[in-house]
Design a protein around this motif. Sequence first.
Motif, PDB file in Angstrom:
ATOM      1  N   ALA A   9       0.839  -1.192   0.000  1.00 56.94           N
ATOM      2  CA  ALA A   9       0.000   0.000   0.000  1.00 56.94           C
ATOM      3  C   ALA A   9       0.873   1.241   0.000  1.00 56.94           C
ATOM      4  CB  ALA A   9      -0.899   0.005   1.233  1.00 56.94           C
ATOM      5  N   SER A  10       0.284   2.311  -0.426  1.00 56.99           N
ATOM      6  CA  SER A  10       0.937   3.613  -0.362  1.00 56.99           C
ATOM      7  C   SER A  10       0.329   4.350   0.824  1.00 56.99           C
ATOM      8  CB  SER A  10       0.687   4.375  -1.661  1.00 56.99           C
ATOM      9  OG  SER A  10       1.224   5.652  -1.580  1.00 56.99           O
ATOM     10  N   VAL A  11       1.193   4.800   1.718  1.00 56.66           N
ATOM     11  CA  VAL A  11       0.715   5.468   2.932  1.00 56.66           C
ATOM     12  C   VAL A  11       1.028   6.955   2.820  1.00 56.66           C
ATOM     13  CG1 VAL A  11       0.920   5.607   5.438  1.00 56.66           C
ATOM     14  CG2 VAL A  11       1.083   3.386   4.294  1.00 56.66           C
ATOM     15  N   PRO A  12       0.001   7.788   2.730  1.00 58.27           N
ATOM     16  CA  PRO A  12       0.263   9.234   2.660  1.00 58.27           C
ATOM     17  C   PRO A  12       0.786   9.740   4.001  1.00 58.27           C
ATOM     18  CG  PRO A  12      -2.101   8.796   2.716  1.00 58.27           C
ATOM     19  CD  PRO A  12      -1.412   7.465   2.669  1.00 58.27           C
ATOM     20  N   PHE A  13       1.634  10.734   3.938  1.00 54.49           N
ATOM     21  CA  PHE A  13       2.167  11.333   5.154  1.00 54.49           C
ATOM     22  C   PHE A  13       2.310  12.829   4.946  1.00 54.49           C
ATOM     23  CE2 PHE A  13       6.473  12.293   3.783  1.00 54.49           C
ATOM     24  CZ  PHE A  13       6.634  11.456   2.697  1.00 54.49           C
ATOM     25  N   GLU A  14       2.501  13.512   6.049  1.00 51.94           N
ATOM     26  CA  GLU A  14       2.670  14.965   6.022  1.00 51.94           C
ATOM     27  C   GLU A  14       3.958  15.297   6.776  1.00 51.94           C
ATOM     28  OE1 GLU A  14       0.469  18.836   8.024  1.00 51.94           O
ATOM     29  OE2 GLU A  14      -0.613  16.947   7.884  1.00 51.94           O
ATOM     30  N   MET A  15       4.717  16.219   6.260  1.00 47.37           N
ATOM     31  CA  MET A  15       5.903  16.698   6.972  1.00 47.37           C
ATOM     32  C   MET A  15       5.485  17.865   7.854  1.00 47.37           C
ATOM     33  SD  MET A  15       8.467  14.760   6.199  1.00 47.37           S
ATOM     34  CE  MET A  15       9.738  15.700   7.006  1.00 47.37           C
ATOM     35  N   VAL A  16       5.696  17.723   9.139  1.00 41.71           N
ATOM     36  CA  VAL A  16       5.431  18.789  10.100  1.00 41.71           C
ATOM     37  C   VAL A  16       6.780  19.124  10.730  1.00 41.71           C
ATOM     38  CG1 VAL A  16       4.227  19.447  12.206  1.00 41.71           C
ATOM     39  CG2 VAL A  16       3.079  17.981  10.535  1.00 41.71           C
ATOM     40  N   ASN A  58      -1.644   9.571   9.409  1.00 40.16           N
ATOM     41  CA  ASN A  58      -2.988   9.470   9.982  1.00 40.16           C
ATOM     42  C   ASN A  58      -3.322   8.001  10.181  1.00 40.16           C
ATOM     43  OD1 ASN A  58      -3.620  12.274   9.959  1.00 40.16           O
ATOM     44  ND2 ASN A  58      -3.956  12.133   7.759  1.00 40.16           N
ATOM     45  N   VAL A  59      -3.814   7.677  11.376  1.00 42.67           N
ATOM     46  CA  VAL A  59      -4.107   6.286  11.722  1.00 42.67           C
ATOM     47  C   VAL A  59      -5.464   6.214  12.412  1.00 42.67           C
ATOM     48  CG1 VAL A  59      -3.311   4.273  13.025  1.00 42.67           C
ATOM     49  CG2 VAL A  59      -1.635   5.845  12.063  1.00 42.67           C
ATOM     50  N   SER A  60      -6.234   5.204  12.031  1.00 41.53           N
ATOM     51  CA  SER A  60      -7.470   4.902  12.745  1.00 41.53           C
ATOM     52  C   SER A  60      -7.171   3.727  13.673  1.00 41.53           C
ATOM     53  CB  SER A  60      -8.568   4.522  11.746  1.00 41.53           C
ATOM     54  OG  SER A  60      -9.695   4.038  12.431  1.00 41.53           O
ATOM     55  N   VAL A  61      -7.446   3.895  14.962  1.00 43.07           N
ATOM     56  CA  VAL A  61      -7.193   2.841  15.945  1.00 43.07           C
ATOM     57  C   VAL A  61      -8.532   2.213  16.327  1.00 43.07           C
ATOM     58  CG1 VAL A  61      -6.228   2.302  18.218  1.00 43.07           C
ATOM     59  CG2 VAL A  61      -5.179   4.089  16.810  1.00 43.07           C
ATOM     60  N   ASN A  62      -8.695   0.944  16.038  1.00 37.49           N
ATOM     61  CA  ASN A  62      -9.929   0.201  16.350  1.00 37.49           C
ATOM     62  C   ASN A  62     -11.168   0.889  15.772  1.00 37.49           C
ATOM     63  OD1 ASN A  62      -8.377  -1.656  17.789  1.00 37.49           O
ATOM     64  ND2 ASN A  62      -8.635  -0.551  19.704  1.00 37.49           N
ATOM     65  N   GLY A  63     -11.059   1.403  14.570  1.00 36.89           N
ATOM     66  CA  GLY A  63     -12.203   2.028  13.901  1.00 36.89           C
ATOM     67  C   GLY A  63     -12.476   3.456  14.340  1.00 36.89           C
ATOM     68  N   SER A  64     -11.592   4.054  15.092  1.00 37.38           N
ATOM     69  CA  SER A  64     -11.786   5.432  15.555  1.00 37.38           C
ATOM     70  C   SER A  64     -11.633   6.404  14.391  1.00 37.38           C
ATOM     71  CB  SER A  64     -10.745   5.772  16.625  1.00 37.38           C
ATOM     72  OG  SER A  64      -9.456   5.875  16.022  1.00 37.38           O
ATOM     73  N   GLY A  65     -11.901   7.671  14.691  1.00 37.90           N
ATOM     74  CA  GLY A  65     -11.564   8.708  13.717  1.00 37.90           C
ATOM     75  C   GLY A  65     -10.053   8.761  13.580  1.00 37.90           C
ATOM     76  N   ARG A  66      -9.588   9.548  12.635  1.00 36.52           N
ATOM     77  CA  ARG A  66      -8.147   9.629  12.366  1.00 36.52           C
ATOM     78  C   ARG A  66      -7.388  10.306  13.513  1.00 36.52           C
ATOM     79  NH1 ARG A  66      -6.503   6.133   8.697  1.00 36.52           N
ATOM     80  NH2 ARG A  66      -8.056   5.965   7.075  1.00 36.52           N
ATOM     81  N   ASN A  81      -4.955  -4.406  19.361  1.00 35.07           N
ATOM     82  CA  ASN A  81      -5.580  -3.309  18.622  1.00 35.07           C
ATOM     83  C   ASN A  81      -5.341  -3.435  17.118  1.00 35.07           C
ATOM     84  OD1 ASN A  81      -6.476  -1.601  20.962  1.00 35.07           O
ATOM     85  ND2 ASN A  81      -4.316  -1.841  21.415  1.00 35.07           N
ATOM     86  N   THR A  82      -6.208  -2.778  16.365  1.00 35.60           N
ATOM     87  CA  THR A  82      -6.079  -2.743  14.908  1.00 35.60           C
ATOM     88  C   THR A  82      -5.825  -1.311  14.475  1.00 35.60           C
ATOM     89  OG1 THR A  82      -7.589  -4.610  14.680  1.00 35.60           O
ATOM     90  CG2 THR A  82      -7.246  -3.251  12.732  1.00 35.60           C
ATOM     91  N   PHE A  83      -4.761  -1.127  13.702  1.00 31.10           N
ATOM     92  CA  PHE A  83      -4.421   0.178  13.139  1.00 31.10           C
ATOM     93  C   PHE A  83      -4.732   0.147  11.650  1.00 31.10           C
ATOM     94  CE2 PHE A  83      -0.728   0.315  16.372  1.00 31.10           C
ATOM     95  CZ  PHE A  83      -1.576   0.729  17.371  1.00 31.10           C
ATOM     96  N   GLN A  84      -5.496   1.121  11.189  1.00 31.28           N
ATOM     97  CA  GLN A  84      -5.853   1.221   9.768  1.00 31.28           C
ATOM     98  C   GLN A  84      -5.228   2.503   9.227  1.00 31.28           C
ATOM     99  OE1 GLN A  84      -8.644  -0.935   8.456  1.00 31.28           O
ATOM    100  NE2 GLN A  84      -8.043  -0.289   6.420  1.00 31.28           N
ATOM    101  N   LEU A  85      -4.371   2.361   8.209  1.00 27.12           N
ATOM    102  CA  LEU A  85      -3.717   3.530   7.622  1.00 27.12           C
ATOM    103  C   LEU A  85      -4.446   4.016   6.385  1.00 27.12           C
ATOM    104  CD1 LEU A  85      -1.354   2.082   9.320  1.00 27.12           C
ATOM    105  CD2 LEU A  85       0.054   3.639   8.025  1.00 27.12           C
ATOM    106  N   ASN A  86      -5.021   3.107   5.644  1.00 27.48           N
ATOM    107  CA  ASN A  86      -5.874   3.432   4.496  1.00 27.48           C
ATOM    108  C   ASN A  86      -6.742   2.204   4.222  1.00 27.48           C
ATOM    109  OD1 ASN A  86      -4.289   1.626   2.970  1.00 27.48           O
ATOM    110  ND2 ASN A  86      -2.962   3.249   2.212  1.00 27.48           N
TER     111      ASN A  86
END
Length: 188
Positions: free
Chosen positions: A69-76, A83-91, A141-146
């Motif tokens: 998969a391609s995982v988008p990221f942001e440079m801060v 951005n990660v969703s943990v157990n179906g949470s918001g990002r 836990n389940t982490f969803q990146l996309n």
Amino acid sequence: PEIFKSQIFKSPNPKRETLNLVISDTENQKNNYLRKSKNSHTMRRILALVIIILLAGELAFAVRNRPVASVPFEMVGSFVVINVSVNGSGRLRFILDTGVRNTIITELHAEDSVDLEYSRMRELQGLGSGNVMNAYVSDGNTFQLNRKFKLSNRSVFVLTDDIFNLSRQTGSKINGIAGAVFFANHVV
């Protein structure tokens, strides 16, 4: 091919040397040449086989490590933020830091919501300041990146006190740190 052999013969006259070129084509010399030729041919075959095996291994490695998969990221600033969703949470927003072993939630904001089941309390050490910190541990836990990339059965540590203040330091909302175990068994 003919085999040439040169020999130096001493002349009976000590002041004079004679160089005689003797052409010999004996059966023994032919056999030695052919034996060397066969050995050389065998060595070339073995070398070619080794190269083929190594290339096949490289191709198999490339097939096994094809992109998942391609995982988008942001440079801060100098941080890579995902951005990660943990157990179906918001990002939630995590700094990717392979210098930290585990995934740590440092702070949750009023708009953040995540379902975690804490199994125990643990002391964490070695996170920058050298101070001992307390954290709740949540396993499985389940982490969803996309849509395509999901990491299952992961542990997350939730700090009882936010000593890092990552959001304030970066000027951007940061919920925690995704450590090296976050991408365990994946080539990034």
